[in-house]
Write a protein that holds these residues in place. Structure first.
Motif, PDB file in Angstrom:
ATOM      1  N   THR A 160      33.267  52.753  14.106  1.00  0.00           N
ATOM      2  CA  THR A 160      32.735  51.606  14.850  1.00  0.00           C
ATOM      3  C   THR A 160      31.216  51.553  14.881  1.00  0.00           C
ATOM      4  O   THR A 160      30.640  50.502  15.179  1.00  0.00           O
ATOM      5  N   GLY A 161      30.556  52.682  14.604  1.00  0.00           N
ATOM      6  CA  GLY A 161      29.102  52.723  14.697  1.00  0.00           C
ATOM      7  C   GLY A 161      28.595  52.939  16.106  1.00  0.00           C
ATOM      8  O   GLY A 161      27.377  52.905  16.338  1.00  0.00           O
ATOM      9  N   LEU A 162      29.489  53.160  17.057  1.00  0.00           N
ATOM     10  CA  LEU A 162      29.086  53.434  18.434  1.00  0.00           C
ATOM     11  C   LEU A 162      28.745  54.909  18.599  1.00  0.00           C
ATOM     12  O   LEU A 162      29.198  55.760  17.829  1.00  0.00           O
ATOM     13  N   GLU A 163      27.949  55.206  19.611  1.00  0.00           N
ATOM     14  CA  GLU A 163      27.640  56.592  19.919  1.00  0.00           C
ATOM     15  C   GLU A 163      28.893  57.301  20.435  1.00  0.00           C
ATOM     16  O   GLU A 163      29.754  56.687  21.074  1.00  0.00           O
ATOM     17  N   ARG A 164      28.970  58.603  20.166  1.00  0.00           N
ATOM     18  CA  ARG A 164      30.146  59.351  20.584  1.00  0.00           C
ATOM     19  C   ARG A 164      30.331  59.300  22.098  1.00  0.00           C
ATOM     20  O   ARG A 164      31.453  59.144  22.594  1.00  0.00           O
ATOM     21  N   ALA A 165      29.229  59.434  22.840  1.00  0.00           N
ATOM     22  CA  ALA A 165      29.320  59.395  24.301  1.00  0.00           C
ATOM     23  C   ALA A 165      29.813  58.033  24.777  1.00  0.00           C
ATOM     24  O   ALA A 165      30.582  57.937  25.742  1.00  0.00           O
ATOM     25  N   GLU A 166      29.405  56.979  24.088  1.00  0.00           N
ATOM     26  CA  GLU A 166      29.836  55.638  24.462  1.00  0.00           C
ATOM     27  C   GLU A 166      31.327  55.459  24.189  1.00  0.00           C
ATOM     28  O   GLU A 166      32.055  54.865  24.995  1.00  0.00           O
ATOM     29  N   VAL A 167      31.784  55.985  23.050  1.00  0.00           N
ATOM     30  CA  VAL A 167      33.210  55.918  22.727  1.00  0.00           C
ATOM     31  C   VAL A 167      34.024  56.711  23.745  1.00  0.00           C
ATOM     32  O   VAL A 167      35.071  56.261  24.219  1.00  0.00           O
ATOM     33  N   ALA A 168      33.535  57.906  24.090  1.00  0.00           N
ATOM     34  CA  ALA A 168      34.244  58.734  25.068  1.00  0.00           C
ATOM     35  C   ALA A 168      34.341  58.028  26.414  1.00  0.00           C
ATOM     36  O   ALA A 168      35.378  58.088  27.090  1.00  0.00           O
ATOM     37  N   ASP A 169      33.277  57.335  26.807  1.00  0.00           N
ATOM     38  CA  ASP A 169      33.295  56.605  28.077  1.00  0.00           C
ATOM     39  C   ASP A 169      34.282  55.440  28.025  1.00  0.00           C
ATOM     40  O   ASP A 169      35.013  55.190  28.992  1.00  0.00           O
ATOM     41  N   CYS A 170      34.321  54.741  26.887  1.00  0.00           N
ATOM     42  CA  CYS A 170      35.275  53.636  26.733  1.00  0.00           C
ATOM     43  C   CYS A 170      36.712  54.146  26.797  1.00  0.00           C
ATOM     44  O   CYS A 170      37.575  53.542  27.451  1.00  0.00           O
ATOM     45  N   LEU A 171      36.971  55.257  26.128  1.00  0.00           N
ATOM     46  CA  LEU A 171      38.321  55.818  26.124  1.00  0.00           C
ATOM     47  C   LEU A 171      38.736  56.263  27.521  1.00  0.00           C
ATOM     48  O   LEU A 171      39.890  56.081  27.926  1.00  0.00           O
ATOM     49  N   LYS A 172      37.810  56.837  28.257  1.00  0.00           N
ATOM     50  CA  LYS A 172      38.116  57.257  29.626  1.00  0.00           C
ATOM     51  C   LYS A 172      38.460  56.050  30.495  1.00  0.00           C
ATOM     52  O   LYS A 172      39.416  56.076  31.279  1.00  0.00           O
ATOM     53  N   THR A 173      37.685  54.974  30.342  1.00  0.00           N
ATOM     54  CA  THR A 173      37.958  53.763  31.117  1.00  0.00           C
ATOM     55  C   THR A 173      39.303  53.164  30.734  1.00  0.00           C
ATOM     56  O   THR A 173      40.089  52.751  31.603  1.00  0.00           O
ATOM     57  N   LEU A 174      39.581  53.119  29.434  1.00  0.00           N
ATOM     58  CA  LEU A 174      40.867  52.588  28.975  1.00  0.00           C
ATOM     59  C   LEU A 174      42.031  53.447  29.458  1.00  0.00           C
ATOM     60  O   LEU A 174      43.087  52.928  29.832  1.00  0.00           O
ATOM     61  N   ARG A 175      41.830  54.758  29.475  1.00  0.00           N
ATOM     62  CA  ARG A 175      42.888  55.647  29.972  1.00  0.00           C
ATOM     63  C   ARG A 175      43.124  55.434  31.461  1.00  0.00           C
ATOM     64  O   ARG A 175      44.272  55.375  31.920  1.00  0.00           O
ATOM     65  N   ASP A 176      42.050  55.319  32.221  1.00  0.00           N
ATOM     66  CA  ASP A 176      42.186  55.130  33.666  1.00  0.00           C
ATOM     67  C   ASP A 176      42.881  53.818  34.008  1.00  0.00           C
ATOM     68  O   ASP A 176      43.465  53.687  35.092  1.00  0.00           O
ATOM     69  N   ASN A 177      42.815  52.855  33.092  1.00  0.00           N
ATOM     70  CA  ASN A 177      43.448  51.558  33.330  1.00  0.00           C
ATOM     71  C   ASN A 177      44.783  51.417  32.599  1.00  0.00           C
ATOM     72  O   ASN A 177      45.343  50.319  32.547  1.00  0.00           O
ATOM     73  N   GLY A 178      45.272  52.523  32.029  1.00  0.00           N
ATOM     74  CA  GLY A 178      46.617  52.533  31.464  1.00  0.00           C
ATOM     75  C   GLY A 178      46.761  51.979  30.067  1.00  0.00           C
ATOM     76  O   GLY A 178      47.887  51.678  29.648  1.00  0.00           O
ATOM     77  N   PHE A 179      45.656  51.872  29.312  1.00  0.00           N
ATOM     78  CA  PHE A 179      45.742  51.288  27.977  1.00  0.00           C
ATOM     79  C   PHE A 179      45.862  52.331  26.867  1.00  0.00           C
ATOM     80  O   PHE A 179      46.353  52.018  25.786  1.00  0.00           O
ATOM     81  N   VAL A 180      45.383  53.540  27.091  1.00  0.00           N
ATOM     82  CA  VAL A 180      45.438  54.577  26.061  1.00  0.00           C
ATOM     83  C   VAL A 180      45.857  55.894  26.700  1.00  0.00           C
ATOM     84  O   VAL A 180      45.800  56.064  27.923  1.00  0.00           O
TER      85      VAL A 180
END
Length: 297
Positions: A160-180
């Protein structure tokens, strides 16, 4: 109302069985001669055989109808083990009955109960889209991340070209909301969900306008997608199909049809296997609505 009646019946049966069990314990004889002994056991084993066969057929197809059948089969195996041991306690085959109960019947019953639980929990969770869901859908970063799943964090960042920390933050948010969810080996995977449309009437003010705008954009995207598919229909080869029909249903029949569709989608979406080169991602849609009164379809 139905749930309350069912719970009342269950609780009432449990209470009534207490004095009945005490009564039987004091009145039943230790020995009792009866006829049809062979028919009773052969009939029981035939029923058990049919439960096994039907449960295997339904289980292979991941039909949720297998859940009560697997549960019933597990209960019958426990009954079989109990009566085999108790009725053969004074016979020469006592230890054979105990061995079969401990090493065969009870373990198989446990496995069937676990299989029923797994099938029951494999259904896609159903909920209504929330304002938080809309917020996540409007952020392009989350769309970029979810398109790359399943994958590990580093791989998503590279694609995606995103920073690793940014991807990790997105994944955490998606997990907390039940998407991943995070798999055992560290990769991330999407969670299939049955997301229902929000009702604008359930909101007020700015929230209502936001929900309405979300639905308008959603259907505009759907129309654009179908228009694109129609324009490229000759390019899909065997990987496309389009069918339509019109029928008359009661509301109850319509809900049954909808439930069967979701069961079918859940069965194919949640198969546990590795992706293969022969697979393709497909866009699936299900729409049902009353046509305009003057329409001829």
């Amino acid at each position: 109302m139905i749930r309350r009646i069912l719970l009342t019946l269950l609780a009432g049966a449990a209470v009534l069985l207490v004095p009945w069990t005490v009564y039987l314990a004091h009145t039943l004889p230790d020995r009792y001669d009866t006829g049809q002994w062979r028919t009773a056991w052969v009939g029981f084993d035939v029923a058990l055989l049919l439960c096994f066969a039907t449960g295997a057929w339904l289980g292979l197809r991941r039909r949720r109808a297998a859940v009560p059948l697997l549960s019933a089969t597990a209960a019958m195996l426990c009954c079989d083990a109990w009566f085999d041991v108790m009725l053969g306690w004074t016979s020469a085959e006592r230890w054979t009955s105990i061995a079969l109960a401990v090493f065969v019947e009870i373990p198989v019953a446990v496995l069937l109960a676990l299989a029923a639980r797994r099938l029951l929990s494999s259904a896609m969770p159903r909920r209504t889209v929330t304002l938080r869901d809309i917020e996540l859908r409007e952020d392009p970063r989350y769309q970029l991340v979810t398109r790359e799943l399943p994958a590990v964090t580093e791989e998503i960042a590279r694609r995606t070209g995103l920073e690793r920390a940014e991807v990790a933050d997105c994944l955490k948010t998606l997990r907390d909301n039940g998407f991943v969810r995070r798999e055992r080996k560290g990769s991330w995977a999407s969670i299939q969900q049955d997301l229902r449309e929000p009702r604008p009437d359930d909101y007020d003010g700015a929230d209502r306008e936001r929900v309405t705008a979300f639905l308008d954009a959603k259907y505009a995207n759907e129309v654009a997608l179908l228009s694109w598919a129609a324009a490229h229909r000759d390019e899909f080869g065997p990987w496309s199909t389009a069918q339509r029909t019109s029928t008359r249903l009661t509301e109850e029949e319509f809900r049954e049809l909808e439930a069967e569709y979701h069961e079918l989608i859940a069965r194919y979406s949640q198969r546990r296997r590795r992706p293969t080169a022969e697979e393709k991602e497909l866009s699936l849609r299900f729409y049902a609505f009353p046509p305009p009164e003057a329409a001829t379809v």
